[in-house]
Design a protein around this motif. Structure first.
Motif, PDB file in Angstrom:
ATOM      1  N   ASP A  49       0.843  -1.208   0.000  1.00 29.98           N
ATOM      2  CA  ASP A  49       0.000   0.000   0.000  1.00 29.98           C
ATOM      3  C   ASP A  49       0.872   1.251   0.000  1.00 29.98           C
ATOM      4  O   ASP A  49       0.580   2.229  -0.678  1.00 29.98           O
ATOM      5  CB  ASP A  49      -0.900   0.020   1.248  1.00 29.98           C
ATOM      6  N   LYS A  50       1.955   1.204   0.786  1.00 29.03           N
ATOM      7  CA  LYS A  50       2.841   2.377   0.859  1.00 29.03           C
ATOM      8  C   LYS A  50       3.485   2.651  -0.499  1.00 29.03           C
ATOM      9  O   LYS A  50       3.626   3.801  -0.911  1.00 29.03           O
ATOM     10  CB  LYS A  50       3.939   2.145   1.902  1.00 29.03           C
ATOM     11  N   VAL A  51       3.890   1.589  -1.196  1.00 27.44           N
ATOM     12  CA  VAL A  51       4.517   1.753  -2.520  1.00 27.44           C
ATOM     13  C   VAL A  51       3.513   2.390  -3.481  1.00 27.44           C
ATOM     14  O   VAL A  51       3.818   3.358  -4.182  1.00 27.44           O
ATOM     15  CB  VAL A  51       5.017   0.394  -3.077  1.00 27.44           C
ATOM     16  N   LYS A  52       2.275   1.860  -3.471  1.00 23.36           N
ATOM     17  CA  LYS A  52       1.249   2.385  -4.395  1.00 23.36           C
ATOM     18  C   LYS A  52       0.994   3.867  -4.117  1.00 23.36           C
ATOM     19  O   LYS A  52       0.875   4.669  -5.039  1.00 23.36           O
ATOM     20  CB  LYS A  52      -0.059   1.611  -4.218  1.00 23.36           C
ATOM     21  N   LYS A  53       0.927   4.214  -2.818  1.00 18.16           N
ATOM     22  CA  LYS A  53       0.648   5.607  -2.436  1.00 18.16           C
ATOM     23  C   LYS A  53       1.796   6.520  -2.881  1.00 18.16           C
ATOM     24  O   LYS A  53       1.568   7.608  -3.431  1.00 18.16           O
ATOM     25  CB  LYS A  53       0.516   5.691  -0.911  1.00 18.16           C
ATOM     26  N   ALA A  54       3.023   6.072  -2.657  1.00 18.57           N
ATOM     27  CA  ALA A  54       4.185   6.880  -3.032  1.00 18.57           C
ATOM     28  C   ALA A  54       4.224   7.089  -4.549  1.00 18.57           C
ATOM     29  O   ALA A  54       4.470   8.210  -5.028  1.00 18.57           O
ATOM     30  CB  ALA A  54       5.467   6.193  -2.563  1.00 18.57           C
ATOM     31  N   VAL A  55       3.940   6.041  -5.302  1.00 19.70           N
ATOM     32  CA  VAL A  55       3.982   6.156  -6.766  1.00 19.70           C
ATOM     33  C   VAL A  55       2.877   7.090  -7.268  1.00 19.70           C
ATOM     34  O   VAL A  55       3.104   7.920  -8.157  1.00 19.70           O
ATOM     35  CB  VAL A  55       3.918   4.749  -7.436  1.00 19.70           C
ATOM     36  N   SER A  56       1.672   7.021  -6.651  1.00 21.56           N
ATOM     37  CA  SER A  56       0.587   7.930  -7.074  1.00 21.56           C
ATOM     38  C   SER A  56       0.962   9.372  -6.785  1.00 21.56           C
ATOM     39  O   SER A  56       0.685  10.265  -7.596  1.00 21.56           O
ATOM     40  CB  SER A  56      -0.724   7.684  -6.333  1.00 21.56           C
ATOM     41  N   SER A  57       1.599   9.623  -5.613  1.00 24.73           N
ATOM     42  CA  SER A  57       1.994  11.000  -5.285  1.00 24.73           C
ATOM     43  C   SER A  57       2.998  11.516  -6.306  1.00 24.73           C
ATOM     44  O   SER A  57       2.928  12.662  -6.744  1.00 24.73           O
ATOM     45  CB  SER A  57       2.642  11.074  -3.903  1.00 24.73           C
ATOM     46  N   TYR A  58       3.931  10.666  -6.673  1.00 27.27           N
ATOM     47  CA  TYR A  58       4.956  11.036  -7.660  1.00 27.27           C
ATOM     48  C   TYR A  58       4.293  11.400  -9.001  1.00 27.27           C
ATOM     49  O   TYR A  58       4.561  12.464  -9.582  1.00 27.27           O
ATOM     50  CB  TYR A  58       5.933   9.864  -7.805  1.00 27.27           C
ATOM     51  N   ILE A  59       3.396  10.543  -9.452  1.00 26.98           N
ATOM     52  CA  ILE A  59       2.716  10.783 -10.734  1.00 26.98           C
ATOM     53  C   ILE A  59       1.976  12.134 -10.684  1.00 26.98           C
ATOM     54  O   ILE A  59       2.097  12.970 -11.590  1.00 26.98           O
ATOM     55  CB  ILE A  59       1.723   9.629 -11.051  1.00 26.98           C
ATOM     56  N   GLN A  60       1.245  12.329  -9.591  1.00 27.68           N
ATOM     57  CA  GLN A  60       0.473  13.562  -9.414  1.00 27.68           C
ATOM     58  C   GLN A  60       1.383  14.792  -9.471  1.00 27.68           C
ATOM     59  O   GLN A  60       1.122  15.756 -10.192  1.00 27.68           O
ATOM     60  CB  GLN A  60      -0.247  13.486  -8.055  1.00 27.68           C
ATOM     61  N   GLU A  61       2.493  14.745  -8.714  1.00 27.08           N
ATOM     62  CA  GLU A  61       3.380  15.920  -8.607  1.00 27.08           C
ATOM     63  C   GLU A  61       4.107  16.217  -9.921  1.00 27.08           C
ATOM     64  O   GLU A  61       4.339  17.374 -10.256  1.00 27.08           O
ATOM     65  CB  GLU A  61       4.392  15.708  -7.473  1.00 27.08           C
ATOM     66  N   VAL A  62       4.457  15.160 -10.662  1.00 28.84           N
ATOM     67  CA  VAL A  62       5.101  15.410 -11.962  1.00 28.84           C
ATOM     68  C   VAL A  62       4.092  16.062 -12.896  1.00 28.84           C
ATOM     69  O   VAL A  62       4.395  17.040 -13.581  1.00 28.84           O
ATOM     70  CB  VAL A  62       5.652  14.101 -12.574  1.00 28.84           C
ATOM     71  N   ARG A  63       2.860  15.559 -12.854  1.00 31.77           N
ATOM     72  CA  ARG A  63       1.842  16.090 -13.784  1.00 31.77           C
ATOM     73  C   ARG A  63       1.432  17.515 -13.426  1.00 31.77           C
ATOM     74  O   ARG A  63       1.183  18.316 -14.315  1.00 31.77           O
ATOM     75  CB  ARG A  63       0.625  15.160 -13.801  1.00 31.77           C
ATOM     76  N   ASP A  64       1.377  17.827 -12.126  1.00 32.68           N
ATOM     77  CA  ASP A  64       0.976  19.211 -11.801  1.00 32.68           C
ATOM     78  C   ASP A  64       2.195  20.128 -11.586  1.00 32.68           C
ATOM     79  O   ASP A  64       2.091  21.229 -11.076  1.00 32.68           O
ATOM     80  CB  ASP A  64      -0.039  19.268 -10.638  1.00 32.68           C
ATOM     81  N   GLU A  65       3.361  19.630 -11.963  1.00 37.28           N
ATOM     82  CA  GLU A  65       4.615  20.404 -11.967  1.00 37.28           C
ATOM     83  C   GLU A  65       5.018  20.945 -10.590  1.00 37.28           C
ATOM     84  O   GLU A  65       5.637  21.982 -10.469  1.00 37.28           O
ATOM     85  CB  GLU A  65       4.561  21.520 -13.016  1.00 37.28           C
ATOM     86  N   THR A  66       4.683  20.179  -9.542  1.00 39.75           N
ATOM     87  CA  THR A  66       5.206  20.549  -8.216  1.00 39.75           C
ATOM     88  C   THR A  66       6.487  19.763  -7.919  1.00 39.75           C
ATOM     89  O   THR A  66       7.182  20.031  -6.955  1.00 39.75           O
ATOM     90  CB  THR A  66       4.162  20.328  -7.093  1.00 39.75           C
ATOM     91  N   PHE A  67       6.819  18.805  -8.745  1.00 35.23           N
ATOM     92  CA  PHE A  67       8.101  18.104  -8.712  1.00 35.23           C
ATOM     93  C   PHE A  67       8.600  17.967 -10.145  1.00 35.23           C
ATOM     94  O   PHE A  67       7.801  17.615 -11.015  1.00 35.23           O
ATOM     95  CB  PHE A  67       7.955  16.713  -8.059  1.00 35.23           C
ATOM     96  N   PRO A  68       9.906  18.215 -10.402  1.00 32.75           N
ATOM     97  CA  PRO A  68      10.946  18.679  -9.497  1.00 32.75           C
ATOM     98  C   PRO A  68      10.764  20.150  -9.118  1.00 32.75           C
ATOM     99  O   PRO A  68      10.462  20.978  -9.986  1.00 32.75           O
ATOM    100  CB  PRO A  68      12.225  18.535 -10.304  1.00 32.75           C
ATOM    101  N   ASP A  69      10.956  20.475  -7.832  1.00 37.90           N
ATOM    102  CA  ASP A  69      10.864  21.848  -7.348  1.00 37.90           C
ATOM    103  C   ASP A  69      12.283  22.413  -7.174  1.00 37.90           C
ATOM    104  O   ASP A  69      13.258  21.761  -7.520  1.00 37.90           O
ATOM    105  CB  ASP A  69      10.074  21.881  -6.034  1.00 37.90           C
ATOM    106  N   GLU A  70      12.374  23.621  -6.618  1.00 33.56           N
ATOM    107  CA  GLU A  70      13.684  24.281  -6.427  1.00 33.56           C
ATOM    108  C   GLU A  70      14.648  23.386  -5.652  1.00 33.56           C
ATOM    109  O   GLU A  70      15.807  23.242  -5.988  1.00 33.56           O
ATOM    110  CB  GLU A  70      13.486  25.582  -5.624  1.00 33.56           C
ATOM    111  N   GLU A  71      14.103  22.771  -4.591  1.00 29.02           N
ATOM    112  CA  GLU A  71      14.932  21.956  -3.690  1.00 29.02           C
ATOM    113  C   GLU A  71      15.594  20.776  -4.413  1.00 29.02           C
ATOM    114  O   GLU A  71      16.669  20.316  -4.027  1.00 29.02           O
ATOM    115  CB  GLU A  71      14.023  21.440  -2.568  1.00 29.02           C
ATOM    116  N   HIS A  72      14.949  20.294  -5.456  1.00 32.73           N
ATOM    117  CA  HIS A  72      15.484  19.113  -6.153  1.00 32.73           C
ATOM    118  C   HIS A  72      16.025  19.453  -7.540  1.00 32.73           C
ATOM    119  O   HIS A  72      16.067  18.603  -8.420  1.00 32.73           O
ATOM    120  CB  HIS A  72      14.396  18.029  -6.249  1.00 32.73           C
TER     121      HIS A  72
END
Ligand code: KIV
Length: 272
Positions: free
Chosen positions: A231-254
């Motif tokens: 479940d943790k893996v699925k949640k982490a991967v969904s967050s990643y997909i979401q952030e790449v698509r809404d351009e909140t990742f990669p941010d300044e910090e990364h």
């Protein structure tokens, strides 16, 4: 062997790759087994039968790179030891020489005693495995608890005695009633390591992915899931997909910055 007579249980887990081997090896684990369960857990096969020596060697090598404390045991795959003593010694020798295992495990009771003797004569430590032996799934007619009636229970007890005489240093008892496992544990001198065999064994082994909640959708009754990493893996991967698509990742910090912020002026500068 000494652990048989101490109150400290032997604790074992499977591992199939370097990353998990490193994590397990930093804990107080006694044994890491590169099980042929690799076939189902990591290779997506339906049974353990198709996994090959070459695949087992690659994974055992990887686990060995991360394993410096626990005893490293490699599982001999189906048809790597059934044909002859010579075949068994050659393949077990490969696990020791090429992959860095310290011992091998093989399935089978009395009928495998001669083979085990041949391996131990060749200075290869062998762990036995009796009861529900997954490589015999076709003969057993499925993954069923073994030794439920008197006759079968006697046979499994006899198997334990025979492979002990042949020189195994420990015996995995899989899928047998807890009272039978207790009786065998009392009866033999080498440690028993249970999986689906109750609490009276000298030790316990589980498939790592089952314990971590990374396994199949349904697990057998004997599996206890200590985490829900799936479940943790699925949640982490969904967050990643979401952030790449809404351009909140990669941010300044990364992100890296160039020393001169005006790249255009650098490329436009006249060449010397
Ligand atoms: O292959 C395997 O993982 C095993 C154990 C679980 C005993 O044989």
């Amino acid at each position: 062997m000494e652990r048989k007579f101490s109150s400290k249980k032997i604790v074992a887990l499977t591992a199939y790759d370097y990353s998990f081997a490193r994590l397990l090896d930093t804990s107080d684990l006694d044994i890491i087994l590169v099980g042929d369960s690799l076939a189902m857990v990591s290779l997506g096969l339906e049974t353990t039968l198709p996994v090959t020596m070459e695949e087992m060697i690659i994974h055992t090598r990887a686990v060995n790179r991360g394993c410096h404390n626990a005893l490293l045991v490699a599982d001999m795959p189906f048809m790597s030891y059934q044909v002859s003593d010579e075949q068994a010694i050659t393949n077990a020798g490969r696990f020791i020489q090429e992959a860095g295992a310290q011992a091998v495990k093989l399935e089978g009771g009395a009928r495998m005693a001669g083979r085990i003797q041949a391996l131990t004569n060749a200075e290869i430590p062998v762990m036995g495995h009796i009861g529900l032996t997954p490589q015999s799934v076709n003969k057993l007619g499925g993954y069923r608890v073994q030794g439920k009636n008197y006759k079968d229970a006697r046979k499994i007890k006899q198997d334990a005695r025979k492979i002990q005489e042949a020189g195994v240093f420990a015996i995995v008892l899989e899928g047998i009633p807890d009272d039978l496992a207790g009786e065998i544990t009392q009866d033999i001198k080498v440690p028993t390591i249970g999986i689906g065999a109750g609490v009276q064994c000298d030790g316990q082994i589980l498939v790592l992915h089952d314990l971590l909640g990374l396994g199949m959708d349904s697990s057998p009754k004997f599996v206890k899931q200590y985490a829900c990493l799936g479940d943790k893996v699925k949640k982490a991967v969904s967050s990643y997909i979401q952030e790449v698509r809404d351009e909140t990742f990669p941010d300044e910090e990364h992100s890296y910055k160039s020393k001169t912020h005006n790249l255009k002026s650098v490329s436009d500068a006249p060449q010397q």
